[in-house]
Write a protein that holds these residues in place. Structure first.
Motif, PDB file in Angstrom:
ATOM      1  N   HIS A   1       0.800  -1.227   0.000  1.00 31.78           N
ATOM      2  CA  HIS A   1       0.000   0.000   0.000  1.00 31.78           C
ATOM      3  C   HIS A   1       0.833   1.277   0.000  1.00 31.78           C
ATOM      4  CE1 HIS A   1      -3.431  -2.565   0.354  1.00 31.78           C
ATOM      5  NE2 HIS A   1      -3.016  -3.050   1.508  1.00 31.78           N
ATOM      6  N   ASP A   2       1.931   1.298   0.735  1.00 33.55           N
ATOM      7  CA  ASP A   2       2.758   2.513   0.760  1.00 33.55           C
ATOM      8  C   ASP A   2       3.350   2.801  -0.615  1.00 33.55           C
ATOM      9  OD1 ASP A   2       2.206   2.908   3.433  1.00 33.55           O
ATOM     10  OD2 ASP A   2       4.032   1.911   4.130  1.00 33.55           O
ATOM     11  N   ARG A   3       3.871   1.758  -1.260  1.00 32.45           N
ATOM     12  CA  ARG A   3       4.435   1.942  -2.607  1.00 32.45           C
ATOM     13  C   ARG A   3       3.338   2.296  -3.602  1.00 32.45           C
ATOM     14  NH1 ARG A   3       7.785  -2.921  -4.398  1.00 32.45           N
ATOM     15  NH2 ARG A   3       8.307  -1.532  -6.103  1.00 32.45           N
ATOM     16  N   ALA A   4       2.163   1.700  -3.447  1.00 31.08           N
ATOM     17  CA  ALA A   4       1.041   2.023  -4.340  1.00 31.08           C
ATOM     18  C   ALA A   4       0.640   3.486  -4.177  1.00 31.08           C
ATOM     19  CB  ALA A   4      -0.145   1.104  -4.056  1.00 31.08           C
ATOM     20  N   ALA A   5       0.592   3.955  -2.942  1.00 30.77           N
ATOM     21  CA  ALA A   5       0.233   5.357  -2.689  1.00 30.77           C
ATOM     22  C   ALA A   5       1.248   6.290  -3.351  1.00 30.77           C
ATOM     23  CB  ALA A   5       0.154   5.625  -1.184  1.00 30.77           C
ATOM     24  N   SER A   6       2.529   5.935  -3.270  1.00 28.58           N
ATOM     25  CA  SER A   6       3.560   6.748  -3.924  1.00 28.58           C
ATOM     26  C   SER A   6       3.362   6.781  -5.434  1.00 28.58           C
ATOM     27  CB  SER A   6       4.954   6.198  -3.614  1.00 28.58           C
ATOM     28  OG  SER A   6       5.246   6.348  -2.256  1.00 28.58           O
ATOM     29  N   ALA A   7       3.023   5.643  -6.008  1.00 32.87           N
ATOM     30  CA  ALA A   7       2.799   5.592  -7.457  1.00 32.87           C
ATOM     31  C   ALA A   7       1.554   6.397  -7.848  1.00 32.87           C
ATOM     32  CB  ALA A   7       2.669   4.138  -7.916  1.00 32.87           C
ATOM     33  N   TYR A   8       0.484   6.318  -7.055  1.00 32.68           N
ATOM     34  CA  TYR A   8      -0.709   7.127  -7.342  1.00 32.68           C
ATOM     35  C   TYR A   8      -0.387   8.619  -7.229  1.00 32.68           C
ATOM     36  CZ  TYR A   8      -4.014   3.223  -7.508  1.00 32.68           C
ATOM     37  OH  TYR A   8      -4.707   2.086  -7.859  1.00 32.68           O
ATOM     38  N   ARG A   9       0.404   8.987  -6.222  1.00 34.22           N
ATOM     39  CA  ARG A   9       0.788  10.400  -6.073  1.00 34.22           C
ATOM     40  C   ARG A   9       1.589  10.871  -7.282  1.00 34.22           C
ATOM     41  NH1 ARG A   9       1.538   8.945  -0.282  1.00 34.22           N
ATOM     42  NH2 ARG A   9      -0.164   9.971   0.824  1.00 34.22           N
ATOM     43  N   ARG A  10       2.480  10.021  -7.762  1.00 40.02           N
ATOM     44  CA  ARG A  10       3.266  10.373  -8.948  1.00 40.02           C
ATOM     45  C   ARG A  10       2.340  10.574 -10.143  1.00 40.02           C
ATOM     46  NH1 ARG A  10       5.964  12.781 -12.150  1.00 40.02           N
ATOM     47  NH2 ARG A  10       7.523  11.827 -13.459  1.00 40.02           N
ATOM     48  N   ALA A  11       1.370   9.708 -10.315  1.00 43.88           N
ATOM     49  CA  ALA A  11       0.414   9.842 -11.428  1.00 43.88           C
ATOM     50  C   ALA A  11      -0.363  11.148 -11.324  1.00 43.88           C
ATOM     51  CB  ALA A  11      -0.535   8.653 -11.436  1.00 43.88           C
ATOM     52  N   LEU A  12      -0.716  11.532 -10.098  1.00 43.00           N
ATOM     53  CA  LEU A  12      -1.493  12.761  -9.892  1.00 43.00           C
ATOM     54  C   LEU A  12      -0.692  14.023 -10.212  1.00 43.00           C
ATOM     55  CD1 LEU A  12      -3.392  11.710  -6.694  1.00 43.00           C
ATOM     56  CD2 LEU A  12      -4.465  12.540  -8.796  1.00 43.00           C
TER      57      LEU A  12
ATOM     58  N   ALA B   1      -3.052  13.470 -15.749  1.00 44.60           N
ATOM     59  CA  ALA B   1      -3.696  12.743 -14.641  1.00 44.60           C
ATOM     60  C   ALA B   1      -5.189  12.592 -14.928  1.00 44.60           C
ATOM     61  CB  ALA B   1      -3.479  13.472 -13.327  1.00 44.60           C
ATOM     62  N   GLU B   2      -5.619  11.372 -14.921  1.00 49.25           N
ATOM     63  CA  GLU B   2      -7.002  11.090 -15.290  1.00 49.25           C
ATOM     64  C   GLU B   2      -7.943  11.114 -14.086  1.00 49.25           C
ATOM     65  OE1 GLU B   2      -6.439   6.282 -15.473  1.00 49.25           O
ATOM     66  OE2 GLU B   2      -6.017   7.452 -17.262  1.00 49.25           O
ATOM     67  N   GLU B   3      -9.191  11.264 -14.416  1.00 52.17           N
ATOM     68  CA  GLU B   3     -10.224  11.288 -13.392  1.00 52.17           C
ATOM     69  C   GLU B   3     -10.221   9.958 -12.635  1.00 52.17           C
ATOM     70  OE1 GLU B   3     -15.031  11.592 -13.345  1.00 52.17           O
ATOM     71  OE2 GLU B   3     -13.953  12.651 -14.917  1.00 52.17           O
ATOM     72  N   GLY B   4     -10.419  10.015 -11.364  1.00 52.00           N
ATOM     73  CA  GLY B   4     -10.482   8.814 -10.550  1.00 52.00           C
ATOM     74  C   GLY B   4      -9.201   8.500  -9.798  1.00 52.00           C
ATOM     75  N   LEU B   5      -8.087   9.104 -10.195  1.00 50.89           N
ATOM     76  CA  LEU B   5      -6.825   8.820  -9.509  1.00 50.89           C
ATOM     77  C   LEU B   5      -6.854   9.245  -8.047  1.00 50.89           C
ATOM     78  CD1 LEU B   5      -4.122   9.743 -12.170  1.00 50.89           C
ATOM     79  CD2 LEU B   5      -4.417   7.539 -11.057  1.00 50.89           C
ATOM     80  N   GLN B   6      -7.471  10.379  -7.768  1.00 51.37           N
ATOM     81  CA  GLN B   6      -7.533  10.872  -6.390  1.00 51.37           C
ATOM     82  C   GLN B   6      -8.314   9.887  -5.515  1.00 51.37           C
ATOM     83  OE1 GLN B   6      -5.930  14.077  -5.895  1.00 51.37           O
ATOM     84  NE2 GLN B   6      -5.898  13.244  -3.843  1.00 51.37           N
ATOM     85  N   GLU B   7      -9.399   9.360  -6.054  1.00 44.76           N
ATOM     86  CA  GLU B   7     -10.186   8.370  -5.319  1.00 44.76           C
ATOM     87  C   GLU B   7      -9.386   7.077  -5.130  1.00 44.76           C
ATOM     88  OE1 GLU B   7     -14.564   6.197  -5.425  1.00 44.76           O
ATOM     89  OE2 GLU B   7     -14.047   7.643  -6.975  1.00 44.76           O
ATOM     90  N   ASP B   8      -8.648   6.672  -6.171  1.00 45.74           N
ATOM     91  CA  ASP B   8      -7.794   5.482  -6.048  1.00 45.74           C
ATOM     92  C   ASP B   8      -6.760   5.665  -4.942  1.00 45.74           C
ATOM     93  OD1 ASP B   8      -9.150   4.308  -8.163  1.00 45.74           O
ATOM     94  OD2 ASP B   8      -7.605   4.797  -9.646  1.00 45.74           O
ATOM     95  N   LEU B   9      -6.174   6.854  -4.875  1.00 43.79           N
ATOM     96  CA  LEU B   9      -5.210   7.151  -3.813  1.00 43.79           C
ATOM     97  C   LEU B   9      -5.901   7.036  -2.449  1.00 43.79           C
ATOM     98  CD1 LEU B   9      -2.505   8.118  -2.670  1.00 43.79           C
ATOM     99  CD2 LEU B   9      -3.257  10.472  -3.126  1.00 43.79           C
ATOM    100  N   GLY B  10      -7.091   7.596  -2.324  1.00 49.45           N
ATOM    101  CA  GLY B  10      -7.837   7.489  -1.069  1.00 49.45           C
ATOM    102  C   GLY B  10      -8.106   6.044  -0.686  1.00 49.45           C
ATOM    103  N   ASP B  11      -8.475   5.224  -1.670  1.00 53.72           N
ATOM    104  CA  ASP B  11      -8.749   3.808  -1.399  1.00 53.72           C
ATOM    105  C   ASP B  11      -7.521   3.087  -0.851  1.00 53.72           C
ATOM    106  OD1 ASP B  11     -11.426   3.931  -2.249  1.00 53.72           O
ATOM    107  OD2 ASP B  11     -10.928   3.335  -4.306  1.00 53.72           O
ATOM    108  N   VAL B  12      -6.352   3.345  -1.462  1.00 57.75           N
ATOM    109  CA  VAL B  12      -5.148   2.639  -1.015  1.00 57.75           C
ATOM    110  C   VAL B  12      -4.689   3.158   0.352  1.00 57.75           C
ATOM    111  CG1 VAL B  12      -3.289   3.997  -2.103  1.00 57.75           C
ATOM    112  CG2 VAL B  12      -3.062   1.541  -1.889  1.00 57.75           C
ATOM    113  N   LEU B  13      -4.843   4.459   0.597  1.00 59.62           N
ATOM    114  CA  LEU B  13      -4.490   4.999   1.913  1.00 59.62           C
ATOM    115  C   LEU B  13      -5.423   4.447   2.988  1.00 59.62           C
ATOM    116  CD1 LEU B  13      -3.683   8.688   0.932  1.00 59.62           C
ATOM    117  CD2 LEU B  13      -2.056   6.930   1.686  1.00 59.62           C
ATOM    118  N   PHE B  14      -6.694   4.280   2.650  1.00 55.20           N
ATOM    119  CA  PHE B  14      -7.658   3.701   3.582  1.00 55.20           C
ATOM    120  C   PHE B  14      -7.247   2.268   3.936  1.00 55.20           C
ATOM    121  CE2 PHE B  14     -11.595   1.887   5.087  1.00 55.20           C
ATOM    122  CZ  PHE B  14     -12.193   2.919   5.778  1.00 55.20           C
ATOM    123  N   LYS B  15      -6.873   1.491   2.901  1.00 59.39           N
ATOM    124  CA  LYS B  15      -6.433   0.110   3.152  1.00 59.39           C
ATOM    125  C   LYS B  15      -5.182   0.074   4.022  1.00 59.39           C
ATOM    126  CE  LYS B  15      -8.455  -2.327  -0.677  1.00 59.39           C
ATOM    127  NZ  LYS B  15      -8.285  -3.306  -1.728  1.00 59.39           N
ATOM    128  N   ALA B  16      -4.353   1.108   3.900  1.00 58.00           N
ATOM    129  CA  ALA B  16      -3.128   1.192   4.710  1.00 58.00           C
ATOM    130  C   ALA B  16      -3.415   1.765   6.094  1.00 58.00           C
ATOM    131  CB  ALA B  16      -2.091   2.052   3.992  1.00 58.00           C
TER     132      ALA B  16
END
Length: 183
Positions: free
Chosen positions: A80-91, A96-111
């Motif tokens: 999850h930490d590495r995924a959050a970093s990758a989502y932040r990089r995409a943002l 940056a496409e729609e939905g990335l911010q929500e994806d980041l929220g989902d992975v941070l929630f899981k973490a």
């Protein structure tokens, strides 16, 4: 490859992609299609998917799509930490496409980073409110706020969800629970 997979021949598509990769190791689209095929397999093969997602971000550092694909694999692997970093990089990228911010929220929630998740969901809700008005992002925001101890903020988000979709029973149920927790 995508055509073969769509025609019900994913094994043949993987075979073709693997052979194509041998002849053109740096081909972005071959890696992209292989990553998708491994991810969408009946039993997803995440190590293989990650093996083809990693070159995507090397070949196209400026592509939010590549970073999103890579982040998804990391999230599915529980990193999850590495995924959050990758989502932040995409943002950070212009495409940056729609939905990335929500994806980041989902992975941070899981973490269990509920403060970070609440921040990400709040930004996604702000964009959502302007575009679609989907109440689910406000329910996610409410859940993250509630878990970080911000019950008034959770109630506010749930009221917004209900405003957007008055027949949404999930939001009413969550609102009742938030009021009960609030005391």
């Amino acid at each position: 490859m995508a055509g073969l997979a769509a025609a019900g021949a994913p094994g043949e598509a993987l075979d073709l992609g693997s052979k194509a990769q041998l002849y053109d190791l740096g081909n972005f689209w071959v890696h992209h299609q292989l990553a998708i095929l491994y991810a969408e397999a009946p039993k997803p093969k995440l190590p293989e998917c990650q093996r083809h997602s990693m070159p995507l971000v090397s070949l196209r550092k400026d592509s939010s799509h590549a970073w999103r694909d890579y982040a998804w694999v990391l999230k599915e692997r529980g990193e999850h930490d590495r995924a959050a970093s990758a989502y932040r990089r995409a943002l950070e990228l212009p495409d940056a496409e729609e939905g990335l911010q929500e994806d980041l929220g989902d992975v941070l929630f899981k973490a269990t980073d509920f403060a970070g998740a609440a921040e990400a969901f709040a930004l996604a809700a702000q964009k959502n409110q302007v575009k679609r008005g989907n109440p689910s992002i406000f329910r996610k925001l409410a859940d993250a706020r509630s878990r970080k101890g911000d019950l008034p903020g959770a109630v506010e988000a749930l009221r917004k969800a209900i405003e957007l979709e008055p027949q949404d029973s999930k939001s009413y149920h969550a609102l009742g629970e938030a009021h009960e927790a609030k005391g």
